[in-house]
Motif scaffolding. Structure first.
Motif, PDB file in Angstrom:
ATOM      1  N   THR A   1       0.844  -1.201   0.000  1.00  0.00           N
ATOM      2  CA  THR A   1       0.000   0.000   0.000  1.00  0.00           C
ATOM      3  C   THR A   1       0.873   1.243   0.000  1.00  0.00           C
ATOM      4  OG1 THR A   1      -0.131   0.398   2.379  1.00  0.00           O
ATOM      5  CG2 THR A   1      -1.671  -1.227   1.455  1.00  0.00           C
ATOM      6  N   ASP A   2       0.249   2.374  -0.316  1.00  0.00           N
ATOM      7  CA  ASP A   2       0.920   3.658  -0.135  1.00  0.00           C
ATOM      8  C   ASP A   2       0.737   4.071   1.328  1.00  0.00           C
ATOM      9  OD1 ASP A   2      -1.647   4.757   0.149  1.00  0.00           O
ATOM     10  OD2 ASP A   2      -1.601   5.826  -1.753  1.00  0.00           O
ATOM     11  N   PRO A   3       1.273   5.205   1.764  1.00  0.00           N
ATOM     12  CA  PRO A   3       1.147   5.594   3.181  1.00  0.00           C
ATOM     13  C   PRO A   3      -0.296   5.770   3.672  1.00  0.00           C
ATOM     14  CG  PRO A   3       2.901   6.842   2.137  1.00  0.00           C
ATOM     15  CD  PRO A   3       2.190   6.093   1.040  1.00  0.00           C
TER      16      PRO A   3
ATOM     17  N   VAL B   1       3.236   0.302   3.096  1.00  0.00           N
ATOM     18  CA  VAL B   1       3.204  -0.876   3.974  1.00  0.00           C
ATOM     19  C   VAL B   1       3.167  -2.117   3.092  1.00  0.00           C
ATOM     20  CG1 VAL B   1       1.786  -2.130   5.650  1.00  0.00           C
ATOM     21  CG2 VAL B   1       2.023   0.353   5.827  1.00  0.00           C
ATOM     22  N   ILE B   2       3.882  -3.134   3.521  1.00  0.00           N
ATOM     23  CA  ILE B   2       3.762  -4.446   2.889  1.00  0.00           C
ATOM     24  C   ILE B   2       3.091  -5.363   3.903  1.00  0.00           C
ATOM     25  CG2 ILE B   2       6.092  -5.191   3.576  1.00  0.00           C
ATOM     26  CD1 ILE B   2       6.100  -6.785   0.846  1.00  0.00           C
ATOM     27  N   ALA B   3       2.113  -6.116   3.435  1.00  0.00           N
ATOM     28  CA  ALA B   3       1.376  -7.019   4.326  1.00  0.00           C
ATOM     29  C   ALA B   3       1.202  -8.368   3.649  1.00  0.00           C
ATOM     30  CB  ALA B   3       0.017  -6.419   4.670  1.00  0.00           C
ATOM     31  N   MET B   4       1.156  -9.399   4.474  1.00  0.00           N
ATOM     32  CA  MET B   4       0.934 -10.768   3.990  1.00  0.00           C
ATOM     33  C   MET B   4      -0.125 -11.428   4.857  1.00  0.00           C
ATOM     34  SD  MET B   4       4.721 -12.135   3.259  1.00  0.00           S
ATOM     35  CE  MET B   4       5.983 -10.920   2.986  1.00  0.00           C
ATOM     36  N   ALA B   5      -0.920 -12.262   4.220  1.00  0.00           N
ATOM     37  CA  ALA B   5      -1.976 -12.976   4.941  1.00  0.00           C
ATOM     38  C   ALA B   5      -1.976 -14.439   4.515  1.00  0.00           C
ATOM     39  CB  ALA B   5      -3.335 -12.358   4.643  1.00  0.00           C
TER      40      ALA B   5
END
Length: 171
Positions: free
Chosen positions: A19-21, A109-113
């Motif tokens: 995502t962006d900020p 942000v980098i996120a993983m699920a």
């Protein structure tokens, strides 16, 4: 290097997003599409809050993003209920970290699920089974114990403790 990293991102088994900020989705991988049922072109440019169907998850995401923005060293890991586009409920283990430049400026942000619904179901079934069988064991007038292959007692009921003595140690 960037092309190789993008290839790895798309080949990840975990659902991944960047995502962006402000939390607008910039990139998602194929596992994201499979896990949640959204095509990339449906979600890119939208915020995570706009995409999620659960108000509680929307609020949790906002709090997580705020924490990641506020603290350069902050990362996140937690379990959340999510919903697939077909309405199927699932439990996902999420991890997220802020993407910052060397000067500390937030780029996103980098996120993983990972969908752990079946694991959660199995754990619940195991707990239920344990409770069903523990009650008769606990009230049994007979001493009951279980030992491992080395002969160490790993379980003993209340009557078994009375018989074997209070100094009995499990292990």
């Amino acid at each position: 290097l960037l092309a190789r990293m993008e290839l790895q991102f798309d080949c990840m088994v975990s659902a991944c997003m960047v995502t962006d900020p402000e939390g607008r989705l910039l990139q998602v991988n194929a596992a994201f599409e499979r896990t949640f049922g959204y095509r990339a072109d449906e979600v890119l440019g939208r915020t995570v809050g706009e995409v999620t169907k659960l108000p509680r998850f929307r609020e949790e995401v906002q709090a997580i993003l705020a924490n990641l923005k506020a603290s350069p060293a902050e990362s996140y890991s937690g379990l959340h209920e999510n919903v697939h586009t077909d309405g199927t409920w699932m439990v996902c283990r999420w991890t997220a970290a802020a993407l910052r430049s060397e000067d500390g400026r937030l780029h996103g942000v980098i996120a993983m699920a990972d969908d752990i619904t079946e694991l959660v179901r199995a754990e619940r079934a195991l707990r239920s089974s344990e409770q069903r069988y523990r009650a008769p064991t606990d009230i049994s007038p007979v001493g009951i114990f279980r030992a491992d292959l080395r002969g160490h007692i790993v379980f003993v009921n209340a009557r078994g403790r009375e018989i074997l003595g209070p100094d009995l140690s499990l292990g």
